[in-house]
Scaffold this motif. Structure first.
Motif, PDB file in Angstrom:
ATOM      1  N   SER A  51      44.101  24.750  37.882  1.00 27.85           N
ATOM      2  CA  SER A  51      43.469  24.569  39.192  1.00 27.85           C
ATOM      3  C   SER A  51      42.551  25.733  39.530  1.00 27.85           C
ATOM      4  N   ALA A  52      42.999  26.960  39.256  1.00 27.51           N
ATOM      5  CA  ALA A  52      42.184  28.128  39.572  1.00 27.51           C
ATOM      6  C   ALA A  52      40.893  28.147  38.768  1.00 27.51           C
ATOM      7  N   SER A  53      40.967  27.722  37.510  1.00 25.99           N
ATOM      8  CA  SER A  53      39.794  27.781  36.651  1.00 25.99           C
ATOM      9  C   SER A  53      38.886  26.567  36.823  1.00 25.99           C
ATOM     10  N   GLN A  54      39.451  25.360  36.776  1.00 23.62           N
ATOM     11  CA  GLN A  54      38.631  24.155  36.811  1.00 23.62           C
ATOM     12  C   GLN A  54      38.228  23.766  38.228  1.00 23.62           C
ATOM     13  N   THR A  55      39.154  23.813  39.173  1.00 22.55           N
ATOM     14  CA  THR A  55      38.859  23.339  40.522  1.00 22.55           C
ATOM     15  C   THR A  55      38.084  24.362  41.334  1.00 22.55           C
ATOM     16  N   TYR A  56      38.496  25.620  41.291  1.00 25.60           N
ATOM     17  CA  TYR A  56      37.913  26.624  42.168  1.00 25.60           C
ATOM     18  C   TYR A  56      36.842  27.469  41.467  1.00 25.60           C
ATOM     19  N   ALA A  78      48.177  33.111  33.022  1.00 22.38           N
ATOM     20  CA  ALA A  78      48.433  32.872  31.599  1.00 22.38           C
ATOM     21  C   ALA A  78      49.165  34.047  30.971  1.00 22.38           C
ATOM     22  N   ALA A  79      48.771  35.269  31.336  1.00 27.33           N
ATOM     23  CA  ALA A  79      49.459  36.451  30.815  1.00 27.33           C
ATOM     24  C   ALA A  79      50.907  36.494  31.284  1.00 27.33           C
ATOM     25  N   GLY A  80      51.130  36.089  32.549  1.00 23.41           N
ATOM     26  CA  GLY A  80      52.506  36.045  33.047  1.00 23.41           C
ATOM     27  C   GLY A  80      53.359  35.019  32.325  1.00 23.41           C
ATOM     28  N   LEU A 140      33.565  35.486  43.695  1.00 25.14           N
ATOM     29  CA  LEU A 140      34.701  34.574  43.773  1.00 25.14           C
ATOM     30  C   LEU A 140      34.980  33.919  42.418  1.00 25.14           C
ATOM     31  N   PHE A 141      33.920  33.628  41.668  1.00 23.27           N
ATOM     32  CA  PHE A 141      34.106  33.066  40.327  1.00 23.27           C
ATOM     33  C   PHE A 141      34.905  34.031  39.447  1.00 23.27           C
ATOM     34  N   VAL A 142      34.521  35.300  39.459  1.00 26.46           N
ATOM     35  CA  VAL A 142      35.242  36.296  38.661  1.00 26.46           C
ATOM     36  C   VAL A 142      36.686  36.407  39.132  1.00 26.46           C
ATOM     37  N   ALA A 143      36.904  36.409  40.449  1.00 32.42           N
ATOM     38  CA  ALA A 143      38.259  36.545  40.987  1.00 32.42           C
ATOM     39  C   ALA A 143      39.143  35.370  40.560  1.00 32.42           C
ATOM     40  N   MET A 144      38.608  34.146  40.615  1.00 32.16           N
ATOM     41  CA  MET A 144      39.392  32.974  40.236  1.00 32.16           C
ATOM     42  C   MET A 144      39.722  32.972  38.745  1.00 32.16           C
ATOM     43  N   MET A 145      38.770  33.393  37.913  1.00 28.20           N
ATOM     44  CA  MET A 145      39.038  33.442  36.480  1.00 28.20           C
ATOM     45  C   MET A 145      40.041  34.547  36.151  1.00 28.20           C
ATOM     46  N   PHE A 146      39.968  35.667  36.855  1.00 28.69           N
ATOM     47  CA  PHE A 146      40.974  36.720  36.670  1.00 28.69           C
ATOM     48  C   PHE A 146      42.357  36.204  37.066  1.00 28.69           C
ATOM     49  N   LEU A 147      42.408  35.439  38.159  1.00 26.48           N
ATOM     50  CA  LEU A 147      43.688  34.874  38.595  1.00 26.48           C
ATOM     51  C   LEU A 147      44.258  33.934  37.543  1.00 26.48           C
TER      52      LEU A 147
END
Length: 223
Positions: A147-152, A118-120, A106-113
């Motif tokens: 939120s995706a990086s810091q919160t989740y 950012a790429a978008g 889940l950590f990898v998935a949230m950082m990818f998100l």
């Protein structure tokens, strides 16, 4: 009429795979790439809604570089998970192992998100038809990324550390002080993950320390 006996070659015997020592370097690679990615994205990032478009314009090349590095950081982290799990051996605990694997993925998935957002934002910054609407999109995208990086993602990293520290305490596979340090850092990430955008650097630093222990241990075994 006699027939000569046919000679059949023996079936190959399966061999057990062993984790190469070089795989332990995955944690070091992750620490460097992930830390670099965070720094590139966080440079001069405004804390509020204002100046998001200006930040994106000024740091476009840095953010683009970060989006290129993040997939390789994620791949390295998956290798790191495999190396750590290999060290459990016969001491695997199904409950804590499930939490360990789930939180890591889940950590990898949230950082990818977060990196994909950012790429978008970078891609959408090329042609602007409505500046006011574009500014709102920039603010929304930045808030999703934070939120995706810091919160989740950070909280999943904290769960990853807690589950791993618990396994270490139960099995004594790592020094006790490292398990205690993992608990302290994990609790800090759970509580103050949103207090500072630089708190995220504590996780790659922790992975770097753990990887150093794994490399040192594998080196002693080969001597």
């Amino acid at each position: 009429m006699s027939t000569s006996p046919q000679h059949t070659s023996p079936a190959p015997t399966p061999r057990q795979l062993s984790t190469p020592r070089a795989a332990a370097l995955a944690g070091v690679v992750f620490s460097v790439l992930f830390g670099t990615t965070l720094i590139l994205i966080r440079i001069h990032m405004p804390a509020g809604h204002e100046d998001s478009a200006q930040w994106l314009q000024n740091q476009q090349s840095a953010i683009t570089t970060a989006t290129v590095l993040m997939p390789f950081a994620g791949i390295s982290f998956l290798w790191f998970i495999g190396v750590v799990r290999d060290g459990f051996g016969r001491y695997e605990d199904r409950f804590f192992l499930s939490v360990f694997l789930g939180s890591g993925l889940l950590f990898v998935a949230m950082m990818f998100l977060a990196t994909a957002v950012a790429a978008g934002l970078v891609a959408s910054n090329t042609s602007v038809a409505d500046p006011a609407a574009h500014a709102e999109v920039m603010n929304f995208g930045k808030m999703v990324m934070v939120s995706a990086s810091q919160t989740y993602a950070l909280r999943m990293a904290a769960v990853f550390m807690i589950s791993l520290a618990t396994i270490w305490l139960k099995t004594r596979l790592m020094p006790r002080w490292l398990a205690v340090l993992s608990y302290v850092l994990a609790v800090a990430l759970l509580i103050v993950s949103e207090a500072s955008m630089w708190v995220e650097l504590a996780f790659p630093a922790w992975v770097l320390v753990v990887s150093g222990f794994i490399l040192a241990r594998s080196g002693r075994r080969e001597e």
